[in-house]
Design a protein around this motif. Structure first.
Motif, PDB file in Angstrom:
ATOM      1  N   ILE A 123       1.980   4.856  -8.950  1.00  0.00           N
ATOM      2  CA  ILE A 123       0.609   4.955  -8.430  1.00  0.00           C
ATOM      3  C   ILE A 123      -0.284   5.394  -9.590  1.00  0.00           C
ATOM      4  N   THR A 124      -1.457   4.800  -9.673  1.00  0.00           N
ATOM      5  CA  THR A 124      -2.331   5.124 -10.804  1.00  0.00           C
ATOM      6  C   THR A 124      -2.934   6.514 -10.620  1.00  0.00           C
ATOM      7  N   PRO A 125      -2.799   7.394 -11.618  1.00  0.00           N
ATOM      8  CA  PRO A 125      -3.301   8.762 -11.455  1.00  0.00           C
ATOM      9  C   PRO A 125      -4.813   8.808 -11.274  1.00  0.00           C
ATOM     10  N   GLY A 129      -0.880  -2.331  -5.805  1.00  0.00           N
ATOM     11  CA  GLY A 129       0.024  -1.256  -5.363  1.00  0.00           C
ATOM     12  C   GLY A 129      -0.497  -0.613  -4.087  1.00  0.00           C
ATOM     13  N   THR A 130      -0.637   0.712  -4.102  1.00  0.00           N
ATOM     14  CA  THR A 130      -1.099   1.460  -2.922  1.00  0.00           C
ATOM     15  C   THR A 130      -2.618   1.425  -2.786  1.00  0.00           C
ATOM     16  N   ALA A 131      -3.290   0.765  -3.715  1.00  0.00           N
ATOM     17  CA  ALA A 131      -4.772   0.679  -3.764  1.00  0.00           C
ATOM     18  C   ALA A 131      -5.417   2.002  -4.153  1.00  0.00           C
ATOM     19  N   ASN A 132      -4.624   2.928  -4.674  1.00  0.00           N
ATOM     20  CA  ASN A 132      -5.239   4.205  -5.069  1.00  0.00           C
ATOM     21  C   ASN A 132      -6.292   3.990  -6.156  1.00  0.00           C
ATOM     22  N   LEU A 133      -5.976   3.163  -7.137  1.00  0.00           N
ATOM     23  CA  LEU A 133      -6.942   2.892  -8.212  1.00  0.00           C
ATOM     24  C   LEU A 133      -8.173   2.166  -7.662  1.00  0.00           C
ATOM     25  N   LEU A 134      -7.929   1.095  -6.900  1.00  0.00           N
ATOM     26  CA  LEU A 134      -9.041   0.299  -6.380  1.00  0.00           C
ATOM     27  C   LEU A 134      -9.973   1.173  -5.537  1.00  0.00           C
ATOM     28  N   SER A 156      -4.124  -7.702  -4.481  1.00  0.00           N
ATOM     29  CA  SER A 156      -2.906  -8.479  -4.287  1.00  0.00           C
ATOM     30  C   SER A 156      -1.719  -7.656  -4.782  1.00  0.00           C
ATOM     31  N   GLU A 157      -0.607  -7.746  -4.041  1.00  0.00           N
ATOM     32  CA  GLU A 157       0.569  -6.937  -4.386  1.00  0.00           C
ATOM     33  C   GLU A 157       1.806  -7.618  -3.812  1.00  0.00           C
ATOM     34  N   VAL A 158       2.878  -7.602  -4.591  1.00  0.00           N
ATOM     35  CA  VAL A 158       4.092  -8.303  -4.167  1.00  0.00           C
ATOM     36  C   VAL A 158       4.988  -7.415  -3.289  1.00  0.00           C
ATOM     37  N   GLN A 188       1.584 -11.127  -2.022  1.00  0.00           N
ATOM     38  CA  GLN A 188       2.217 -12.262  -2.715  1.00  0.00           C
ATOM     39  C   GLN A 188       2.461 -11.913  -4.179  1.00  0.00           C
ATOM     40  N   ASP A 189       3.192 -12.772  -4.841  1.00  0.00           N
ATOM     41  CA  ASP A 189       3.321 -12.702  -6.289  1.00  0.00           C
ATOM     42  C   ASP A 189       1.969 -13.139  -6.876  1.00  0.00           C
ATOM     43  N   SER A 190       1.285 -12.247  -7.554  1.00  0.00           N
ATOM     44  CA  SER A 190      -0.077 -12.545  -8.026  1.00  0.00           C
ATOM     45  C   SER A 190      -0.086 -13.522  -9.192  1.00  0.00           C
ATOM     46  N   LEU A 191       1.090 -13.843  -9.727  1.00  0.00           N
ATOM     47  CA  LEU A 191       1.107 -14.813 -10.824  1.00  0.00           C
ATOM     48  C   LEU A 191       1.217 -16.243 -10.283  1.00  0.00           C
TER      49      LEU A 191
END
Ligand code: SAM
Length: 326
Positions: free
Chosen positions: A94-96, A125-130, A147-149, A173-176
């Protein structure tokens, strides 16, 4: 604020533990259930009497609306961190907060008077950064996408978004792989680092490796540029060794063709266990008919976020950059 975070953290943690014990599920799964309970305030019909009574008691103790949005985000962040400790796969990360705060500040400065725009995190990820970034753009109306796999992480992202009363559209999904999304104005993302296992998908990228697995973080940069409008900005958390690998020429040539390198800000080394884990914030602008290289690239070593004086001095250097060199 600290006390409120502590209080809501305790509620989430206690409720999660009740669910773990009763249902024998991993902590993060139970946390999703606990945060949904807090949001929807609905109990399933078929619970054992004691269990139902326990959860009802918890429900009477807390209402998410009694807490500020940032308190909700931080309390959930602490519980997610507790759930991730030791037990999870390496990529669960998770992004600090401090990175989120700083990225939010940068987005605000770069977007300036633009108040209506779109934003996407392709590795949310958990959308903490967003959410940390969105929560700092109070005067703007932003349509956000993530988007997150990973299934558990994206469910945590949903709970996180609901509890903060935000609307974010998610792609699980796979974002790539191709994403059903029109290009956005802003990308923010803490990139996954390492090898990308699907060589067939990597084959479609300019930044693929000719032999063996390609670097996920390189492919993510290329994919992000693809989903950015001309003139749009990209804010990445990248490993500081990005330009030291044997693929650095390929990456640099690709960037030169498609983007302007706007800034490179080294995060404080106190945040990382060792030099190899060191990360930086990398700012790009996608090329367009009206864009140009900045007079100077914004370069800085960020001090520890606790060092108020050093931070002020960096912020004032950045102000100068925005005035004179952008
Ligand atoms: N910013 C996130 C947060 O605050 O929770 C953390 C991002 S973490 C550094 C990188 C994320 O990329 C991980 O959640 C991982 O599951 C995800 N990821 C890795 N490869 C992916 C792929 N091919 N497609 C989509 N997501 C991927």
């Amino acid at each position: 604020m600290e006390q409120q975070i502590e209080q809501l953290f305790k509620w989430l943690d206690d409720t999660t533990n009740i669910i773990v014990e009763e249902e024998d599920v991993p902590y993060l799964e139970a946390l999703i259930a606990a945060s949904e309970l807090l949001f929807y305030r609905d109990l399933p019909d078929d619970l054992a009497n004691d269990y139902e009574a326990n959860l009802k008691k918890k429900l009477n103790e807390a209402h998410y609306k009694d807490y500020e949005v940032e308190v909700r985000r931080k309390a959930l962040q602490l519980t997610i961190l507790k759930g991730m400790k030791g037990v999870t796969q390496q990529h669960h990360h998770i992004t600090p907060d401090t990175v989120g705060m700083f990225m939010g500040y940068l987005v605000q400065r770069f977007m300036g008077d633009t108040k209506h725009y779109t934003m996407f995190d392709p590795a949310c990820g958990t959308a903490n950064l967003l959410l940390a970034v969105l929560n700092q753009q109070n005067e703007s109306s932003i349509k956000a996408y993530g988007s997150e796999v990973d299934a558990t992480l994206i469910r945590l992202a949903y709970s996180n978004t609901n509890l903060q009363e935000r609307e974010i559209e998610y792609f699980h999904q796979d974002s790539l792989k191709p994403i059903l999304l029109d290009p956005v104005d802003v990308i923010v993302s803490d990139l996954p680092v390492g090898y990308y296992p699907d060589d067939d998908i990597a084959y479609g990228y300019d930044l693929k490796l000719e032999e063996g697995h390609s670097y996920a973080h390189h492919l993510f940069i290329e994919q992000s540029l693809k989903y950015t409008k001309e003139g749009g900005y990209l804010f990445f958390v990248i490993p500081s060794f990005l330009f030291e690998s044997e693929q650095k020429d390929q990456l640099q040539n690709f960037l030169k063709e498609h983007a302007h390198i706007v800034g490179l800000l080294q995060l404080p080394n106190t945040m990382f266990k060792n030099e190899k884990m060191q990360k930086s914030i990398f700012v790009l602008q996608k090329k367009g008919p009206e864009t140009k290289d900045p007079n100077k690239v914004l370069l800085a070593d960020l001090p520890s976020f606790k060092d108020v004086n050093a931070m002020e001095s960096v912020l004032s250097q950045m102000n100068d950059w925005f005035k004179n060199d952008r």
